[in-house]
Scaffold this motif. Sequence first.
Motif, PDB file in Angstrom:
ATOM      1  N   ALA A 250       0.815  -1.189   0.177  1.00  0.00           N
ATOM      2  CA  ALA A 250      -0.025  -0.072   0.008  1.00  0.00           C
ATOM      3  C   ALA A 250       0.783   1.290  -0.003  1.00  0.00           C
ATOM      4  CB  ALA A 250      -0.928   0.047   1.052  1.00  0.00           C
ATOM      5  N   SER A 251       0.367   2.192  -0.622  1.00  0.00           N
ATOM      6  CA  SER A 251       1.107   3.607  -0.473  1.00  0.00           C
ATOM      7  C   SER A 251       1.815   3.879   0.873  1.00  0.00           C
ATOM      8  CB  SER A 251       0.250   4.744  -1.155  1.00  0.00           C
ATOM      9  OG  SER A 251      -0.837   5.200  -0.241  1.00  0.00           O
ATOM     10  N   LEU A 252       2.952   4.657   0.668  1.00  0.00           N
ATOM     11  CA  LEU A 252       3.619   4.976   2.042  1.00  0.00           C
ATOM     12  C   LEU A 252       4.326   6.090   1.625  1.00  0.00           C
ATOM     13  CD1 LEU A 252       4.432   3.314   4.711  1.00  0.00           C
ATOM     14  CD2 LEU A 252       6.439   2.472   3.395  1.00  0.00           C
ATOM     15  N   GLU A 253       4.380   7.025   2.656  1.00  0.00           N
ATOM     16  CA  GLU A 253       5.095   8.400   2.461  1.00  0.00           C
ATOM     17  C   GLU A 253       6.423   8.164   3.512  1.00  0.00           C
ATOM     18  OE1 GLU A 253       6.232  11.938   1.272  1.00  0.00           O
ATOM     19  OE2 GLU A 253       4.077  10.749   0.500  1.00  0.00           O
ATOM     20  N   LEU A 254       7.381   8.024   3.068  1.00  0.00           N
ATOM     21  CA  LEU A 254       8.617   7.519   3.690  1.00  0.00           C
ATOM     22  C   LEU A 254       9.393   8.912   4.325  1.00  0.00           C
ATOM     23  CD1 LEU A 254       9.804   4.793   4.322  1.00  0.00           C
ATOM     24  CD2 LEU A 254      11.438   5.115   2.461  1.00  0.00           C
ATOM     25  N   ASP A 255       8.728   9.271   5.250  1.00  0.00           N
ATOM     26  CA  ASP A 255       9.454  10.450   5.648  1.00  0.00           C
ATOM     27  C   ASP A 255      10.149   9.949   7.032  1.00  0.00           C
ATOM     28  OD1 ASP A 255       7.310   9.865   7.779  1.00  0.00           O
ATOM     29  OD2 ASP A 255       6.061  11.608   7.320  1.00  0.00           O
ATOM     30  N   GLN A 256      10.676  10.917   7.784  1.00  0.00           N
ATOM     31  CA  GLN A 256      11.499  10.333   8.948  1.00  0.00           C
ATOM     32  C   GLN A 256      10.845   9.725  10.016  1.00  0.00           C
ATOM     33  OE1 GLN A 256      14.795  10.626   8.983  1.00  0.00           O
ATOM     34  NE2 GLN A 256      14.695   9.331  10.916  1.00  0.00           N
ATOM     35  N   LYS A 257       9.681  10.147  10.308  1.00  0.00           N
ATOM     36  CA  LYS A 257       8.940   9.527  11.286  1.00  0.00           C
ATOM     37  C   LYS A 257       8.256   8.052  10.931  1.00  0.00           C
ATOM     38  CE  LYS A 257       4.464  10.245  13.923  1.00  0.00           C
ATOM     39  NZ  LYS A 257       3.249  10.952  13.679  1.00  0.00           N
ATOM     40  N   MET A 258       8.052   7.841   9.585  1.00  0.00           N
ATOM     41  CA  MET A 258       7.908   6.797   8.997  1.00  0.00           C
ATOM     42  C   MET A 258       9.035   5.621   9.206  1.00  0.00           C
ATOM     43  SD  MET A 258       5.734   4.502   8.150  1.00  0.00           S
ATOM     44  CE  MET A 258       4.061   5.646   7.646  1.00  0.00           C
ATOM     45  N   ILE A 259       9.986   6.156   8.825  1.00  0.00           N
ATOM     46  CA  ILE A 259      11.236   5.584   9.012  1.00  0.00           C
ATOM     47  C   ILE A 259      11.401   4.804  10.273  1.00  0.00           C
ATOM     48  CG2 ILE A 259      13.675   5.696   8.842  1.00  0.00           C
ATOM     49  CD1 ILE A 259      13.439   7.526   6.108  1.00  0.00           C
TER      50      ILE A 259
END
Lengths: 469, 372
Positions: free
Chosen positions: B291-300
Motif C-alpha cells: 500500500a502507499s507509503l510516505e517515507l518521511d523520518q517519522k515513518m522510517i
Amino acid sequence: MAPISLARIQKILQDNEDITYRKIVNNEETIIIIFAGNISDAHYISEVIIKPLVETKEKKLDVETIQNSIITASNTGILQKEEEAILHILQGNAVVLVPSLSSGIFCEVKQYKKRAVETPPAEAVLKGPREGFTEDISDNISMLTKRVKDSRLKLEKVHLEDTCNTLVMMAYLEDRVCKKTLAYIQEKLQNMPPVFVITAAKIEELLEEKPTAFDTIGYTEKPDIAAARLGEGRVAIFVDGTPIVLTAPYFFLENFQSPDDYYLNRYTVNALRLLRWIGFFISVFVLPLYLALITYHFSLIPTVFVFRLAVSRAGVPFPAILEVLLMMFFFQILREAGVRLPQSVGQSISIVGALILGDTAINSGLASSITVLVVALVSISSFLLPKVYGGIWLWSDIMILFSAFLGLPGFYISFILFWSHLSSLRSCGYPYLFPLGTLKSYRYRDVIFKGEEMDMYKPIFHRGEEDEK
Amino acid sequence: MKNKFISISLLLILIFALTGCFSYQDINKVLFVTLVTVDVTDTGEPMMRVEAFHAYRSKKGQGETGNRLVFESTGETIFDAIRNMNQSAIYKMDYTQNKVLVFTEKAAEYGIHKFLDIFMRDQEILLYPSIVIYRGDIHEFLHTSFKQEDFTGTYLNHLLKNKVIATHLKRNQLNQYLNYREIEDQVAAITMITMEGEPGEEKIVVQGSCILKEDKKVGTLEDEKAKIFNLLNNQFKNGLFTISHPNKKEEHITLQVLKAKTKTNVHFESEESISVEKNVHLRISLGETQASLELDQKMIETIQKELEKSIKKQGEDLFHQYAEKKIDLFQIGEAICRKKPSWYDEDVFSRIHFVVNVKVDMTTSSQTRGYR
C-alpha cells in the motif's frame, strides 16, 4: 733451420692434382711458384708474381729482393719452414721458391668460392639489420669490426691441434671482458685434444662444464648480436667454415631473448617476453601436470570437466601415459619431417600431418581429443623458445614419467630436479641462471623483462667472481 | 658421490612416503560418485544409495558418452555397504567428486553418529561436501529426473550455493558439522531439503534447518525461524524481512537487509545469573510495499522500531523454546565452559538471562520519498 726443399714439398703433395708448379727462369736463376689452383686467384698470381718475375732486370734474385723489389702482392712474408710453406699452399696462398737458395716467400692470393652475405633464417628480424655471418671467417671478422670500431677490440688467433688447420679466432673488448671467462676459454682451447676438423660444435662441447640438454654456450648468426655481446663483456669465438659465432658465457635467460627484442618497442617486447615465459612453463610443466591430474588427483579437477575428460577418454584402450607418449612421439616425427624437408614442402607436411594425424588419432580411438589438445598446446608453446627446445623436450618427458608413476608428488620431485639441474649448470665459470639467485646488485638490465635501451650493452662482469655471490 | 647417494635415498624415501593414498587410475576407468545418501533400515542397518557418473563408448553411433547410475546397498556398516555396492559396479567408485552428503530424516532421528566414521577418516572420501537432511522418500528422490540438472548431486550442490539461499540459510559442510560435534552440547543446525512439484516437474526445495543434538534430530526450524537463528549466530548476510504495513495492518511491506552483524556478549555476574546479550545491527532498505507509503523520518523510525521489536521477540522466543528442552541453540554452554567451567550444569539454561538488542538503520533514496 732446415732448408726448404722443393723435392720434399713435391713428395708431400705428390697426389694432389690441385697443386700447380710454375717454373720461371730469369737470368739463369730458376724460380718455382707453387699454388693450389682451385682456391687461389690465377689471374692475380700472373699479374703480381709471374709477370714481375719474368720482366725483372734484377741480377741478384734472392728472397729479400724478390719480396721487396719484384713482387707487387699486398701481403707477403718470408718462409722459414717447409711446414709453413705447405700450410700456405693448402690455404690458397702462393709460395715463391728459389731452389738454389732453399728459401721461399708466400704471397696472399687466396680466392675461395663463398656464399654471399644473406639474412640468417633462424634469426630473422622485422626491424633490425638483415646481414648474417657466412662460412668465411674473414668476412665474419670484417662484419664485426665494421660495427665495433674500437682499438680495444682484440682479435686473437687460436692455435689448435687440428689436422685440417681450421682457423679459429677469439674476439673480445679488452676493457670490458670478464678476465675469468677469458682465462677459462683460453685454457680450454689450449688443452684441446687433436681432432680432425674443428667445428663450432666441437668447441661448444669443449667449453661445456657438464653434460646437459641446455646450451651453456651461446651462438648467433648476426654480427649486430655478436657486437652487442662483446659490449657486455663476453667473448666471441669465430670458426672458419661455420656461419655461427659462439659467445660465452651464455645464460638461461638469453633463451627468452629474440633478435627483434632490441629493435621493437620496449613495452611490446616485454609483453612478448612474458608470452615466452608462459610458453616455457606450459611446454615443460603442463603435460606432466595434466597426466598427474587425470590419473591420480581427480578431486582437483572441476566436476563438469572431470565428466568431459572421462567421456573423451572412454573409447581409448591405452593407459593415459601411453596415450600421451604416443601423441608426443607423433608430434616429434611431424616436427622432424617438417624441419628436414625443404621449407615449402615441410610447412605443408607439418600442417597436413598435424591435422590428419590429430583427427584420425581421435577417431581411431588412439587418443582423446583433450590429450591431443594439450599435446598440441605444449608443442606449439615450445616453438616460442627454439633455442631451448631440446631441454624442454627431454625434461618434459622426464617429468611425464615421474608424474605417471607418482602423481603430484612425482611432479614436485621432478620439478625440484629440473630447477636443481638448471642451478647446477655453469657457463664458462658463471652460474647458468645468472643473474637470478645473486645477492649483490647486478648490472644486467635484460633479466626477465628488457630494461631501458640506454642501460643496455654495458659491461656486466666487472666484478668478476663477486657477481656470482 | 656421497651427495648423489643422499639425493637418491631421499628421492626413494619420498617416492614411498608420499604415494600412500592414491594409485594410478585412468580417468575413464572410474565411476564418479556425485551424491551419497545414507538411510537406515527398520533394523538399524545403514542403507547407502549413491548417484554416479559413468563414461563409456556407446555402440550407437560409436561415440563416447556418459550416463547416470544409481547404486543401492545395505551392510552392517557404511564401509560394508560401500563394499557391497562395488559388487555390481563396472569400475571402482571414486568419491572425490561427491559434493553433497544426504542423510534421510529417518536416519537423523535414529542418530547419524554410527555412520560418520568412514566419512571422517577414509582418505578417499573428502571432508568438504555439504551435509543436508532429506525429508521424504529417498528412493523416489534418487530415481527422479530433474529438469534443471541431469545429476541430482550437481543440482543440489548448485542449489545450496544459490546466492539467494546461501545468504540467509547457512550451508554446512561435513567438516564444519564435525567441528560442532566437538563443542559442548553438540548442537548443530543442518539444512533440510525436500522434493516438491507435479510428476515430471519435480524440484528440490530447501526447507529450513534440522536441529541435531549429539547427532540426533531434536527439532526443526522452518524458514523464518532458521533466518532468525542464523541472524543471531552472525551467519546472516542479507535477505528479506516482511512486516505489517504501518498504516494498513492487513497489508505488508518487505524490507531488504543490506548488511547484518551480530555481536554476542556474555556477562558472568554470578553463578545464579548469567546474562547473554545478542546485539544485532541491521542496515535495511525498503524492498516493496503493498500500500502507499510516505517515507518521511517519522515513518522510517516506525518501520525500524517495528522490525526491531519483531526480531527481538522472535529471537528471545526461539531461545526460550529450545532452552526449555535443554538444547543450547546458540552455543552459550560452550562460552560458559570456556570461561567458567564450574558454573556449567544441565540446569544452566534456567539461570541465563537472554536478551536480544536490535538496532535497525533504514537507508532510503535521497530523492524518492513517496511510494504510491
